[in-house]
Design a protein around this motif. Structure first.
Motif, mmCIF file in Angstrom:
data_model
loop_
_atom_site.group_PDB
_atom_site.id
_atom_site.type_symbol
_atom_site.label_atom_id
_atom_site.label_comp_id
_atom_site.label_asym_id
_atom_site.label_seq_id
_atom_site.Cartn_x
_atom_site.Cartn_y
_atom_site.Cartn_z
ATOM 1 N N GLY A 15 58.531 63.517 24.313
ATOM 2 C CA GLY A 15 58.740 64.679 25.206
ATOM 3 C C GLY A 15 57.613 65.023 26.121
ATOM 4 N N ARG A 67 64.849 60.923 33.928
ATOM 5 C CA ARG A 67 63.514 60.977 33.167
ATOM 6 C C ARG A 67 62.175 60.331 34.017
ATOM 7 N N ASN A 84 58.609 61.466 32.451
ATOM 8 C CA ASN A 84 59.053 62.784 31.730
ATOM 9 C C ASN A 84 59.886 62.684 30.515
ATOM 10 N N SER A 85 59.833 63.378 29.573
ATOM 11 C CA SER A 85 60.589 63.482 28.514
ATOM 12 C C SER A 85 60.659 61.963 27.751
#
Length: 124
Positions: A15, A67, A84-85
């Motif tokens: 995450g 992402r 990201n993520s």
């Protein structure tokens, strides 16, 4: 000759986010494509994202779409991969590489110049 230097890798939790810069120098022509590819243990080298040097057209792999974000700073000749993520399956050595315009940017062997790579590890 093109020189590519990646940085910014590291260990991050699921995450989380990381940003990988790729600084390019040398004979960079406007027709080049700069890509990010990754290599996980036991797997083939995998295309992640590419950007055309002059037009800024961007191509994402389905696995990272939504992402990851690629961007380019023309003044610094640097391309950034914002991740990201992050997921454990994103764990790999990430390489930036340059191919000539018209090459199949999804195929690793089409890239002519490679950086040394930077390790990204995502813990679960």
């Amino acid at each position: 000759q093109v020189l590519l230097v990646e940085s910014g890798g590291g260990l991050v939790q699921t995450g989380g986010s990381l940003r990988l810069p790729c600084a390019a120098s040398g004979r960079i022509f406007i027709g080049y494509i700069l890509g990010w590819l990754r290599h996980a243990p036991g797997k083939e080298r995998e295309f992640v994202v590419a950007i055309s040097w002059s037009l800024g057209r961007i191509y994402y792999a389905d696995s990272v779409k939504g992402r990851f974000i690629i961007s380019k700073d023309n003044a610094k000749n640097t391309v950034y991969l914002q991740m990201n993520s992050l997921k454990p399956e994103d764990t790999a050595v990430y390489y930036c590489a340059v191919a000539y315009s018209g090459a199949n940017y999804e195929v690793a062997r089409m890239y002519d110049y490679w950086g040394q790579g930077t390790q990204v590890t995502v813990s679960s």
